[in-house]
Design a protein around this motif. Structure first.
Motif, mmCIF file in Angstrom:
data_model
loop_
_atom_site.group_PDB
_atom_site.id
_atom_site.type_symbol
_atom_site.label_atom_id
_atom_site.label_comp_id
_atom_site.label_asym_id
_atom_site.label_seq_id
_atom_site.Cartn_x
_atom_site.Cartn_y
_atom_site.Cartn_z
ATOM 1 N N SER A 1 0.465 -0.946 4.138
ATOM 2 C CA SER A 1 -0.039 -1.268 2.805
ATOM 3 C C SER A 1 0.637 -2.532 2.298
ATOM 4 O O SER A 1 1.828 -2.753 2.533
ATOM 5 C CB SER A 1 0.241 -0.119 1.826
ATOM 6 O OG SER A 1 -0.167 -0.459 0.511
ATOM 7 N N LYS B 1 15.262 -1.252 2.163
ATOM 8 C CA LYS B 1 14.525 -2.266 1.422
ATOM 9 C C LYS B 1 15.025 -3.636 1.846
ATOM 10 O O LYS B 1 16.195 -3.964 1.667
ATOM 11 C CB LYS B 1 14.682 -2.060 -0.081
ATOM 12 C CG LYS B 1 14.060 -0.745 -0.558
ATOM 13 C CD LYS B 1 14.174 -0.583 -2.061
ATOM 14 C CE LYS B 1 13.505 0.723 -2.510
ATOM 15 N NZ LYS B 1 13.593 0.897 -3.989
ATOM 16 N N CYS C 1 5.467 -6.377 -2.223
ATOM 17 C CA CYS C 1 6.153 -5.869 -1.034
ATOM 18 C C CYS C 1 5.127 -5.268 -0.078
ATOM 19 O O CYS C 1 3.956 -5.084 -0.435
ATOM 20 C CB CYS C 1 7.199 -4.810 -1.403
ATOM 21 S SG CYS C 1 6.499 -3.315 -2.142
ATOM 22 N N GLN D 1 4.641 -1.997 2.751
ATOM 23 C CA GLN D 1 5.173 -0.718 3.220
ATOM 24 C C GLN D 1 5.040 -0.675 4.743
ATOM 25 O O GLN D 1 3.968 -0.961 5.288
ATOM 26 C CB GLN D 1 4.413 0.445 2.589
ATOM 27 C CG GLN D 1 4.417 0.448 1.064
ATOM 28 C CD GLN D 1 5.814 0.585 0.482
ATOM 29 O OE1 GLN D 1 6.704 1.187 1.100
ATOM 30 N NE2 GLN D 1 6.021 0.013 -0.707
ATOM 31 N N LYS E 1 5.831 1.434 8.423
ATOM 32 C CA LYS E 1 6.092 2.708 9.093
ATOM 33 C C LYS E 1 6.220 2.490 10.588
ATOM 34 O O LYS E 1 5.621 1.574 11.151
ATOM 35 C CB LYS E 1 4.961 3.708 8.818
ATOM 36 C CG LYS E 1 4.873 4.220 7.394
ATOM 37 C CD LYS E 1 3.785 5.281 7.272
ATOM 38 C CE LYS E 1 3.706 5.829 5.851
ATOM 39 N NZ LYS E 1 2.649 6.877 5.738
ATOM 40 N N SER F 1 10.390 4.766 7.801
ATOM 41 C CA SER F 1 9.687 3.860 6.887
ATOM 42 C C SER F 1 10.674 2.901 6.239
ATOM 43 O O SER F 1 11.868 3.192 6.122
ATOM 44 C CB SER F 1 8.930 4.641 5.801
ATOM 45 O OG SER F 1 9.847 5.385 5.004
ATOM 46 N N GLN G 1 10.621 -0.929 3.437
ATOM 47 C CA GLN G 1 9.854 -1.778 2.525
ATOM 48 C C GLN G 1 10.386 -3.199 2.626
ATOM 49 O O GLN G 1 11.582 -3.419 2.731
ATOM 50 C CB GLN G 1 10.020 -1.250 1.102
ATOM 51 C CG GLN G 1 9.333 -2.054 0.017
ATOM 52 C CD GLN G 1 9.568 -1.426 -1.344
ATOM 53 O OE1 GLN G 1 9.085 -0.348 -1.645
ATOM 54 N NE2 GLN G 1 10.345 -2.098 -2.172
ATOM 55 N N ASP H 1 1.512 -4.018 -1.227
ATOM 56 C CA ASP H 1 1.582 -3.581 -2.620
ATOM 57 C C ASP H 1 1.605 -4.791 -3.551
ATOM 58 O O ASP H 1 2.092 -5.870 -3.185
ATOM 59 C CB ASP H 1 2.834 -2.733 -2.852
ATOM 60 C CG ASP H 1 2.761 -1.391 -2.138
ATOM 61 O OD1 ASP H 1 1.676 -1.058 -1.606
ATOM 62 O OD2 ASP H 1 3.783 -0.678 -2.095
#
Length: 554
Positions: free
Chosen positions: A195, A13, A207, A209, A211, A217, A219, A197
Motif C-alpha cells: 500500500s 519505521k 509512507c 506499507q 510486508k 511488516s 513502514q 499511504d
C-alpha cells in the motif's frame, strides 16, 4: 547496502529521502543516479538475488481477454526485475512514434524524440551496448561479411532498421557490487509494498506499507516516492492503495490500468529466397539473435524491415517490425525446445522450472532431432532448411478497453487482489499486419529477392492460433503520460496527476508503444526522471515532507 527485510524488527519505521519501489531496470537506474548526487535512497525489491516460487506466485492472475500468458517466465520478481528475462534487444523509438497521428486515437507523447535523444545516448553505457549509431549502411560495412548484407529493396516503401544487442545486462548482477558498496542506497530485499499511504486529501504520499512472505511488516516514509514495478504491477499497486480514494491513487478519471499494451507477435507466410539471398543472416532471427557472426567491434546486431513514414501516413497504419524465421529440421520437437532452453540458460535468462538434467535426457533420447536442429542453426545448409516465414511484431493501438483490473475475489499470499488482464487488439492492428506484409512481399518480389506466398488476410477475423500468447513481454501504457489528467495518469515529468511527490517509472507511462523494444526507452526516461527529481529536491517548496514522528529503523 543490502538488507533482508525478513530480519528487520517487526513494525520498523524507516525514513529516507527517495523511496523506489521495484528493483528492475528503472528502479536500479534511478537508485544509481541518486547515489551520484548524494541522495539518501531506499530501494524496495520484492524478491532476493535469485527467483523463488513463493515470490513468483505474487505475479499470477487471470487473463480475461485475448489468451495471454503474463506471469511465469515473462516477468522476474527478484533483483534485476525483467532484465533477468530480457533478450537484450535495443533500439530507440522512431520519431513518429512520439507524434499525435490522426488515424490512431489516443496517440501522441507530451514531447518528441529530441527530448529523449541525450538520455538515449547516455543509456548505451548503462545497457552495455555500442555506439549511438543505428545506421544500417554503417553496420553492414562494419560487419563486412558476404552473408550479412542489406536487401536491395527497390520500391522506396520499405526500410531496414538496426537493433543492437546488450549481452544482455542482468541489472541485479551487473550492478550488485555498486548497490552493495553504496553509501546512499539501502536495498531492502523480500520487501513487498502492499500500500502507498497518503494524507487525508491523497495529494501527498507519506509512507509505504511493506510486508514479507514470512509475515514481517515495516513502514518506509520519504520525501519522494517512485513506483517502478512494471507495466502490470504499477497499476495494481495504485488501484490497491485505496484507503483514502476508493478508486485508488491517481485514478480520479478511471485511467489507471487502462490502455494496456503489448506488441503482438505473429508468424505468417512462406518466403522462398533466390539462391543469392538464401544464406543471408542479417534479417533472420534464427541467425542474427546474439550471433557473433553478425557483429562488429564486439557489438552484436540484427536488422528488421519496416515501412517508411510516408507509407504509414498514406495507408494509415501502425508501426511494425518484420524479420524472417527459418524453419529447421526438428522444429517444434521436444529436443529442439530443450536445446533452445539450454541456449537461453547460457544467456543467464530466467527459466522457471527449468530442469537441465531432464533437457539433457530429452536431447539424448532424440539424437536426430537434436543434431539436425543444432547443426542447421550453426552451418545453415540449404538442403536442410525446410522453409522461411515472416515474423512480425506490430505497434498496438492504445485502447482504453484493453486494461488491468483487480480481481474482486482472488487474493495473493499477502492479501493483495490479484490482477485480471483484458488484452485487446483491434482491427487496425490486424489491418497493419496484413498490409505491412503485403507491401514487403511485393517489394521482395519486385527486387528479385524472393517469391512470397502470403497467408489469408486476418482483418475482421478472430486472431489466428499463431498469435503468440506471451506477446513480447512488453507490458506498457497502464499509467500513461499526458499533460491533462483527463487523458493520462502521470504528467510529462512522470509525476502522478494531483500528487506532489509520487512518480512512476517504466514502460507503464508510454502513451504509445511504437514497434521497438522498450528497455532502452525505459532507461532513457528514467535518466530524465532522475534529473527532474534532483532539481525538485533542491526546491524545498516543490515536495512536501513526510509526516512527523517517523523514526529511522535500527
Amino acid at each position: 547496502m543490502f538488507i533482508d527485510t525478513r530480519q528487520v524488527e517487526e513494525g520498523s519505521k524507516v525514513e529516507t529521502t527517495v523511496c523506489i519501489i521495484g528493483g528492475g531496470v528503472a528502479g536500479i537506474t534511478l537508485a544509481l543516479e541518486m547515489e551520484k548526487i548524494g541522495v539518501d535512497t531506499c530501494l524496495l525489491e520484492s524478491g532476493g538475488f535469485k527467483p523463488d516460487d513463493q515470490t513468483r506466485d505474487l505475479y499470477r492472475g487471470e487473463d480475461i481477454g485475448l489468451p495471454y500468458i503474463f506471469s511465469d517466465g515473462c516477468r522476474s520478481r527478484y533483483l534485476g526485475g525483467s532484465s533477468n528475462c530480457w533478450g537484450g534487444w535495443n533500439r530507440p523509438l522512431d520519431p513518429w512514434d512520439f507524434e499525435k497521428r490522426d488515424w490512431i486515437p489516443n496517440s501522441g507523447w507530451p514531447f518528441g524524440l529530441k527530448e529523449l535523444e541525450p538520455y538515449y545516448a547516455k543509456s548505451h553505457k548503462l545497457l552495455q551496448i555500442g555506439p549511438n549509431n543505428f545506421d544500417p549502411d554503417h553496420w553492414e560495412k562494419a560487419v563486412g561479411r558476404n552473408d550479412v548484407r542489406r536487401l536491395p529493396l527497390v520500391s522506396g516503401m520499405v526500410r531496414d532498421t538496426i537493433s543492437q544487442f546488450s549481452p544482455p545486462s542482468r541489472f541485479g548482477k551487473l550492478y550488485r557490487s555498486d548497490l552493495k558498496q553504496s553509501e546512499q542506497i539501502r536495498v531492502y530485499l523480500y520487501a513487498n509494498v502492499v500500500s502507498i499511504d497518503t494524507e487525508e486529501t491523497a495529494s501527498t504520499a507519506t509512507c509505504v506499507q511493506v510486508k514479507t512472505l514470512s509475515g514481517r511488516s515495516m513502514q518506509v516514509s520519504a520525501k519522494v516516492f517512485v513506483l517502478a514495478t512494471g507495466g502490470i504491477e504499477n497499476p495494481r499497486l495504485l488501484l490497491a492503495s485505496n484507503k483514502v480514494q476508493a478508486a485508488g491513487l491517481g485514478n480520479g478519471n478511471d485511467l489507471v490500468g487502462r490502455y494496456f499494451m503489448d506488441h503482438p507477435r505473429l508468424y505468417s507466410g512462406k518466403v522462398n529466397f533466390t539462391r543469392q539471398w538464401s544464406r543471408n543472416k542479417l534479417y533472420d532471427i534464427k541467425y542474427h539473435y546474439q550471433n557473433a557472426s553478425v557483429s562488429a567491434d564486439g557489438i552484436k546486431i540484427a536488422a528488421q524491415l519496416s515501412l517508411v513514414e510516408s507509407v504509414l501516413k498514406k495507408e494509415k497504419l501502425l508501426n511494425s517490425r518484420v524479420w524472417f524465421s527459418s524453419i529447421f529440421p526438428g522444429e517444434g520437437s521436444e529436443a529442439a525446445q530443450a536445446l533452445f532452453r539450454c541456449k537461453q540458460a547460457l544467456l543467464q535468462k530466467e527459466l522457471p522450472g527449468w530442469d537441465p538434467a531432464q533437457d539433457m535426457v530429452t536431447m539424448m533420447s532424440h539424437p536426430i532431432d537434436t543434431f539436425l536442429y543444432g547443426f542447421t542453426r550453426l552451418v545453415q545448409p540449404r538442403s536442410l532448411i525446410k522453409g522461411v516465414e515472416f515474423e512480425i511484431i506490430t505497434e498496438p493501438e492504445p485502447d482504453p478497453s484493453s486494461r488491468i483490473t483487480l480481481s474482486p475475489t482472488k487474493l495473493d499470499q499477502l492479501g493483495m487482489p490479484r490482477v485480471c488482464i483484458d488484452w485487446r487488439l483491434g482491427t487496425n492492428v490486424q489491418r497493419t499486419v496484413d498490409r505491412t506484409l503485403e507491401i514487403i512481399a511485393n517489394d521482395m518480389r519486385s527486387s528479385g529477392i524472393a517469391s512470397v506466398d502470403l497467408d489469408p488476410a486476418i482483418e475482421g477475423k478472430p486472431w489466428p492460433a499463431r498469435l503468440e500468447k506471451e506477446g513480447t513481454w512488453h507490458h506498457m501504457g497502464t499509467t500513461r503520460m499526458h499533460e491533462s489528467p483527463k487523458q493520462g495518469v502521470v504528467d510529462s515529468d512522470c509525476k502522478v496527476h494531483g500528487m506532489s511527490n509520487l512518480y512512476v517509472a517504466g514502460s507503464s507511462v508510454f502513451p504509445t508503444a511504437g514497434a521497438n523494444f522498450p528497455t532502452i526507452t525505459i532507461a532513457a526516461l528514467t535518466l530524465r526522471l532522475s534529473e527532474h527529481i534532483a532539481k525538485e529536491l533542491k526546491n524545498p517548496k516543490a515536495i512536501l515532507p513526510p509526516k512527523e514522528g517517523v523514526l529511522l529503523a535500527a
